[in-house]
Write a protein that holds these residues in place. Structure first.
Motif, short mmCIF file in Angstrom:
data_model
loop_
_atom_site.label_atom_id
_atom_site.label_comp_id
_atom_site.label_asym_id
_atom_site.label_seq_id
_atom_site.Cartn_x
_atom_site.Cartn_y
_atom_site.Cartn_z
N SER A 16 0.83 -1.20 0.00
CA SER A 16 0.00 0.00 0.00
C SER A 16 0.87 1.25 0.00
CB SER A 16 -0.91 0.01 1.23
OG SER A 16 -0.13 -0.01 2.41
N GLY A 17 0.30 2.33 -0.50
CA GLY A 17 1.01 3.60 -0.50
C GLY A 17 1.92 3.77 -1.70
N ALA A 18 2.41 4.97 -1.88
CA ALA A 18 3.27 5.29 -3.01
C ALA A 18 4.71 4.88 -2.76
CB ALA A 18 3.20 6.79 -3.29
N ALA A 19 5.44 4.67 -3.84
CA ALA A 19 6.87 4.39 -3.73
C ALA A 19 7.57 5.64 -3.21
CB ALA A 19 7.43 4.00 -5.09
N PRO A 20 8.72 5.49 -2.59
CA PRO A 20 9.47 6.67 -2.11
C PRO A 20 9.76 7.64 -3.26
CG PRO A 20 10.41 4.65 -1.24
CD PRO A 20 9.41 4.22 -2.27
N THR A 21 9.88 8.90 -2.92
CA THR A 21 10.11 9.94 -3.93
C THR A 21 11.34 9.63 -4.78
OG1 THR A 21 9.09 11.63 -2.52
CG2 THR A 21 10.55 12.39 -4.28
N ARG A 22 12.41 9.19 -4.13
CA ARG A 22 13.64 8.89 -4.85
C ARG A 22 13.41 7.82 -5.90
NH1 ARG A 22 17.73 5.13 -4.08
NH2 ARG A 22 19.82 5.78 -4.78
N THR A 23 12.65 6.79 -5.54
CA THR A 23 12.37 5.70 -6.48
C THR A 23 11.54 6.20 -7.65
OG1 THR A 23 12.43 4.09 -4.67
CG2 THR A 23 11.35 3.41 -6.72
N ARG A 24 10.53 7.02 -7.37
CA ARG A 24 9.68 7.55 -8.44
C ARG A 24 10.51 8.39 -9.41
NH1 ARG A 24 6.15 8.99 -4.12
NH2 ARG A 24 6.51 11.22 -4.51
N VAL A 25 11.33 9.26 -8.89
CA VAL A 25 12.11 10.16 -9.74
C VAL A 25 13.11 9.38 -10.58
CG1 VAL A 25 13.81 12.01 -9.73
CG2 VAL A 25 11.81 12.16 -8.25
#
Length: 261
Positions: A16-25
């Motif tokens: 659940s929840g979004a991937a960490p910002t670093r991973t998304r970027v």
């Protein structure tokens, strides 16, 4: 016959929840970079044209200067042209057509924020530029390029130039439709290539055009790199101020005009 295996509770439950910002970027940056490297038109714009102009410019002395070898004068201009082709033209066209195809709209429904997307695009642009700089410098060195060691000012100019052109590219894509962005971005690229102070030094341009080129990001970057890598000057503060001004103003425009669809 069936095979049974005992798995811990929750093994097949989606996280659940979004991937960490670093991973998304980083994931988005990798996707954007592969898109550029797989696109023949983008490779022509970002790699082939600068290298062809580098060889032709050194062979026919397009710079017109006689106080330094042709390759020493033309190489900084080609580096400026490479930044412009990637951070402005290629980026503007990519943003415009991503909006037209609907991919930006889909990204807008994910946890990817505007800041995340801009950071990812910036990383992919930087990665392409690293490839460009390595190739251009390698070919130039093979042709006899001997730069003066002003590497810190040159790096500062490249970073500020990238910021200025990228902001201009995103701002352009924000106010025009995809087809118009393609035409206008390529048109501006050609105009700045011929009379913007990149490949052709400002002093070789007609008076009014030379005065205009000095306050354009193309002229500021081209002249700044020549003053550092060819003439052995220190930090070109005027050129740096011009690039910083373009980056600041264009960033404000880009922030106000950027939209997911």
């Amino acid at each position: 016959m069936s095979v049974r295996a005992d798995y811990p509770l929750g093994t097949w439950t989606p996280a659940s929840g979004a991937a960490p910002t670093r991973t998304r970027v980083l994931s988005q940056a990798r996707f954007d970079l592969l898109g550029v490297l797989r696109n023949g038109e983008q490779l022509l714009l970002t790699l082939i044209i600068p290298l062809v102009l580098l060889v032709a410019g050194s062979a026919f002395n397009l710079s017109g200067r006689t106080d330094a070898s042709a390759i020493n004068v033309i190489t900084p201009g080609i580096l400026a042209l490479a930044v412009m082709s990637t951070a402005f033209t290629s980026l503007a066209i990519a943003v415009g057509f991503d909006r037209r195809s609907g991919s930006l709209r889909l990204l807008g429904t994910t946890p990817m924020t505007r800041g995340n997307l801009l950071a990812a695009r910036s990383l992919s642009v930087a990665a392409v530029e690293v490839i460009q700089v390595i190739l251009i410098c390698t070919v130039a060195a093979a042709l006899g390029w001997e730069p003066t060691p002003g590497y810190a000012p040159a790096l500062t100019l490249l970073v500020l130039g990238t910021a200025a052109f990228a902001a201009c590219g995103v701002a352009l894509a924000g106010v025009l439709r995809a087809e118009a962005t393609l035409a206008v971005a390529n048109g501006i690229y050609l105009l700045l290539l011929i009379g913007g102070g990149t490949v052709v030094p400002v002093e070789r341009l007609p008076g009014p055009l030379a005065a205009l080129a000095t306050v354009l990001p193309s002229g500021a970057l081209g002249e700044g790199l020549r003053s550092v890598l060819t003439d052995g000057g220190g930090f070109p503060w005027f050129n740096l101020a011009v690039l910083a001004s373009w980056a600041a103003v264009a960033s404000i425009v880009a922030a106000r005009t950027f939209r997911w669809e």
